[in-house]
Motif scaffolding. Structure first.
Motif, PDB file in Angstrom:
ATOM      1  N   ILE A 109       0.827  -1.208   0.000  1.00 38.61           N
ATOM      2  CA  ILE A 109       0.000   0.000   0.000  1.00 38.61           C
ATOM      3  C   ILE A 109       0.857   1.252   0.000  1.00 38.61           C
ATOM      4  O   ILE A 109       0.715   2.116  -0.860  1.00 38.61           O
ATOM      5  N   GLY A 110       1.770   1.409   0.978  1.00 41.38           N
ATOM      6  CA  GLY A 110       2.707   2.520   0.968  1.00 41.38           C
ATOM      7  C   GLY A 110       2.147   3.853   1.423  1.00 41.38           C
ATOM      8  O   GLY A 110       2.710   4.908   1.110  1.00 41.38           O
ATOM      9  N   LEU A 111       1.035   3.856   2.175  1.00 44.71           N
ATOM     10  CA  LEU A 111       0.530   5.114   2.735  1.00 44.71           C
ATOM     11  C   LEU A 111       1.506   5.633   3.781  1.00 44.71           C
ATOM     12  O   LEU A 111       2.103   4.857   4.530  1.00 44.71           O
ATOM     13  N   PRO A 113       2.418   6.806   7.168  1.00 45.37           N
ATOM     14  CA  PRO A 113       1.709   6.590   8.439  1.00 45.37           C
ATOM     15  C   PRO A 113       1.482   7.848   9.252  1.00 45.37           C
ATOM     16  O   PRO A 113       0.541   7.909  10.060  1.00 45.37           O
ATOM     17  N   HIS A 114       2.317   8.882   9.059  1.00 43.95           N
ATOM     18  CA  HIS A 114       2.199  10.108   9.848  1.00 43.95           C
ATOM     19  C   HIS A 114       1.234  11.112   9.219  1.00 43.95           C
ATOM     20  O   HIS A 114       1.003  12.179   9.782  1.00 43.95           O
ATOM     21  N   MET A 115       0.680  10.779   8.057  1.00 46.41           N
ATOM     22  CA  MET A 115      -0.260  11.665   7.367  1.00 46.41           C
ATOM     23  C   MET A 115      -1.674  11.112   7.462  1.00 46.41           C
ATOM     24  O   MET A 115      -1.882   9.900   7.462  1.00 46.41           O
ATOM     25  N   THR A 116      -2.643  12.008   7.483  1.00 52.73           N
ATOM     26  CA  THR A 116      -4.030  11.577   7.395  1.00 52.73           C
ATOM     27  C   THR A 116      -4.305  10.993   6.010  1.00 52.73           C
ATOM     28  O   THR A 116      -3.513  11.171   5.077  1.00 52.73           O
ATOM     29  N   ILE A 117      -5.428  10.324   5.866  1.00 50.65           N
ATOM     30  CA  ILE A 117      -5.787   9.760   4.566  1.00 50.65           C
ATOM     31  C   ILE A 117      -5.942  10.879   3.533  1.00 50.65           C
ATOM     32  O   ILE A 117      -5.486  10.762   2.397  1.00 50.65           O
ATOM     33  N   ALA A 118      -6.543  11.987   3.933  1.00 50.55           N
ATOM     34  CA  ALA A 118      -6.706  13.118   3.011  1.00 50.55           C
ATOM     35  C   ALA A 118      -5.348  13.647   2.557  1.00 50.55           C
ATOM     36  O   ALA A 118      -5.140  13.927   1.363  1.00 50.55           O
ATOM     37  N   ASP A 119      -4.420  13.779   3.482  1.00 49.29           N
ATOM     38  CA  ASP A 119      -3.091  14.284   3.130  1.00 49.29           C
ATOM     39  C   ASP A 119      -2.332  13.292   2.256  1.00 49.29           C
ATOM     40  O   ASP A 119      -1.569  13.696   1.373  1.00 49.29           O
ATOM     41  N   ASN A 120      -2.517  12.003   2.504  1.00 50.72           N
ATOM     42  CA  ASN A 120      -1.893  10.997   1.648  1.00 50.72           C
ATOM     43  C   ASN A 120      -2.359  11.140   0.208  1.00 50.72           C
ATOM     44  O   ASN A 120      -1.557  11.122  -0.726  1.00 50.72           O
ATOM     45  N   ILE A 121      -3.666  11.301   0.020  1.00 52.11           N
ATOM     46  CA  ILE A 121      -4.219  11.416  -1.326  1.00 52.11           C
ATOM     47  C   ILE A 121      -3.773  12.710  -1.996  1.00 52.11           C
ATOM     48  O   ILE A 121      -3.600  12.777  -3.218  1.00 52.11           O
ATOM     49  N   ALA A 122      -3.548  13.734  -1.191  1.00 51.04           N
ATOM     50  CA  ALA A 122      -3.215  15.062  -1.730  1.00 51.04           C
ATOM     51  C   ALA A 122      -1.749  15.231  -2.098  1.00 51.04           C
ATOM     52  O   ALA A 122      -1.375  16.283  -2.649  1.00 51.04           O
ATOM     53  N   SER A 162      -8.900  -0.550   8.215  1.00 52.87           N
ATOM     54  CA  SER A 162      -8.667  -1.969   7.959  1.00 52.87           C
ATOM     55  C   SER A 162      -7.774  -2.119   6.728  1.00 52.87           C
ATOM     56  O   SER A 162      -7.544  -1.152   5.981  1.00 52.87           O
ATOM     57  N   GLY A 163      -7.286  -3.354   6.508  1.00 53.14           N
ATOM     58  CA  GLY A 163      -6.432  -3.581   5.353  1.00 53.14           C
ATOM     59  C   GLY A 163      -7.131  -3.258   4.048  1.00 53.14           C
ATOM     60  O   GLY A 163      -6.544  -2.644   3.148  1.00 53.14           O
ATOM     61  N   GLY A 164      -8.406  -3.643   3.930  1.00 50.53           N
ATOM     62  CA  GLY A 164      -9.151  -3.351   2.706  1.00 50.53           C
ATOM     63  C   GLY A 164      -9.372  -1.867   2.512  1.00 50.53           C
ATOM     64  O   GLY A 164      -9.290  -1.347   1.392  1.00 50.53           O
ATOM     65  N   GLN A 165      -9.644  -1.152   3.601  1.00 54.37           N
ATOM     66  CA  GLN A 165      -9.833   0.303   3.517  1.00 54.37           C
ATOM     67  C   GLN A 165      -8.529   0.990   3.138  1.00 54.37           C
ATOM     68  O   GLN A 165      -8.525   1.946   2.355  1.00 54.37           O
ATOM     69  N   GLN A 166      -7.410   0.506   3.656  1.00 56.10           N
ATOM     70  CA  GLN A 166      -6.119   1.077   3.281  1.00 56.10           C
ATOM     71  C   GLN A 166      -5.842   0.866   1.792  1.00 56.10           C
ATOM     72  O   GLN A 166      -5.312   1.764   1.129  1.00 56.10           O
ATOM     73  N   ALA A 172      -7.043   5.393  -4.317  1.00 58.59           N
ATOM     74  CA  ALA A 172      -7.443   6.804  -4.428  1.00 58.59           C
ATOM     75  C   ALA A 172      -6.220   7.696  -4.596  1.00 58.59           C
ATOM     76  O   ALA A 172      -6.228   8.624  -5.409  1.00 58.59           O
ATOM     77  N   ARG A 173      -5.156   7.428  -3.821  1.00 56.71           N
ATOM     78  CA  ARG A 173      -3.941   8.239  -3.957  1.00 56.71           C
ATOM     79  C   ARG A 173      -3.333   8.098  -5.349  1.00 56.71           C
ATOM     80  O   ARG A 173      -2.868   9.075  -5.948  1.00 56.71           O
ATOM     81  N   ALA A 174      -3.347   6.876  -5.894  1.00 53.99           N
ATOM     82  CA  ALA A 174      -2.798   6.660  -7.233  1.00 53.99           C
ATOM     83  C   ALA A 174      -3.591   7.399  -8.297  1.00 53.99           C
ATOM     84  O   ALA A 174      -3.055   7.773  -9.339  1.00 53.99           O
TER      85      ALA A 174
END
Length: 348
Positions: A109-111, A113-122, A162-166, A172-174
């Motif tokens: 996945i490679g998100l 970890p210190h960023m929110t989901i919104a920040d990861n996508i951005a 969860s793993g599926g949500q990640q 989404a980030r891609a």
């Protein structure tokens, strides 16, 4: 050029300005050799992938499929040959700019970890200089697209998913900069079977909407059959053993090596590719029977016949079971459809 996802991609790939989907990819005699290694990791690989096509690379560990895919966005540099996206040789483009316009999803996945989901996508939109407003709108749009409620998930951190949500957040980030090309390296491989099946179904739904050009690496032939427009079965050094539609490979494997990947149950796997509507249906009559939608697969029909013990099913027009009955199907019609017709892919 306006501050839009398409405008950003069009600077690098002109065809992206006129289509919301993908662009063509051509690999021409691509070879990768590492210093000190007597044998190439990838040898003389050539392939054309059409705009909007989802091509599966399937093969055993170590055959070179991931190496081949990574050369498309120059994470690994080819030793020789050329790779063109939308007619442009990627070796003549800035590697950083190239990667910002190619979506990349990996098994881990490679998100951040210190960023929110919104920040990861951005991350990529910010690197491309998008405005805060446009970036926020894109993040919300993508979270809804991958079925993550922005009000619930935008401010969460990866560890809270969860793993599926990640994995959905990774997709989404891609997609953040609306790239015309996506590379996916066994993205669902680390999930449990139930989650993987759900992610595959969601991915098919998503691809039907966005129509990106996708190279998808997997070692799971069943996954390749379910997802791919075409499958490249790769042998040592990414040698192409067969490159064709799932149905064509299942119906006529090119050699014993390809047949070993298919394994047992090729006919059952083909059933999953053929919609009920492709069978020669018997005429409808006045007898009430279990119903099946014409858009479901022959495998679904066979499963329902066995489960209900019925001699036939009433086939209903459309995707639901409330429409008009257009005919009947039994085991004989299913068998005939499999023997006499080429399959059309069924989208769940």
């Amino acid at each position: 050029m306006p501050d839009t996802a398409q405008g950003s991609a069009a600077r690098l790939f002109p065809s992206a300005a006129t289509t919301s989907g993908g662009v063509g990819i051509e690999l021409d005699h691509v070879t990768k050799t590492y210093p000190g290694q007597p044998v190439s990791a990838v040898e003389d690989f050539s392939m054309r992938i059409e705009p909007g096509e989802l091509v599966m690379f399937v093969g055993p560990s170590g055959c070179g499929k991931t190496t081949t895919m990574k050369m498309v966005n120059r994470i690994i540099e080819p030793t020789s040959g050329s790779i063109r996206i939308d007619g442009q040789d990627v070796l003549h483009l800035s590697p950083d700019q190239l990667r910002r316009h190619i979506g990349y999803v990996i098994q881990q996945i490679g998100l951040f970890p210190h960023m929110t989901i919104a920040d990861n996508i951005a991350v990529v939109p910010r690197l491309l200089g998008w405005s805060k407003k446009r970036t926020a709108e894109r993040v919300e749009e993508l979270l809804r697209t991958v079925q993550l409620d922005p009000g619930v998930f935008a401010k969460r951190y990866p560890r809270q998913l969860s793993g599926g949500q990640q994995q959905r957040a990774g997709v989404a980030r891609a997609l953040a900069a609306d790239p015309p090309v996506m590379l996916m390296d066994e993205p669902f491989g680390a999930t449990d079977p139930i989650t993987r099946e759900r992610l595959q179904a969601e991915f098919l739904r998503l691809q039907a909407e966005i129509g990106k050009t996708i190279i998808f690496v997997t070692h799971d032939f069943d996954e390749a059959v379910r997802l791919g427009d075409r499958i490249a079965v790769l042998g040592e050094r990414s040698r192409i053993e067969q490159f064709d539609t799932p149905d064509a490979i299942l119906a006529a494997p090119a050699n014993d090596y390809v047949a070993s990947f298919i394994g047992s149950g090729a006919a059952l796997k083909r059933l999953a590719l053929v919609p009920v509507s492709r069978a020669a249906l018997l005429p409808a009559d006045a007898v009430a029977r279990p119903r099946i939608a014409a858009t479901r697969s022959l495998r679904d029909a066979l499963d329902q016949l066995i489960a209900t013990g019925s001699d036939a099913l009433d086939v209903v027009d459309g995707a639901g079971t409330d429409g008009a009955v257009i005919g009947r199907i039994g085991q004989a019609e299913i068998s005939a459809a499999l023997r006499g017709r080429r399959a059309e892919t069924v989208t769940p």
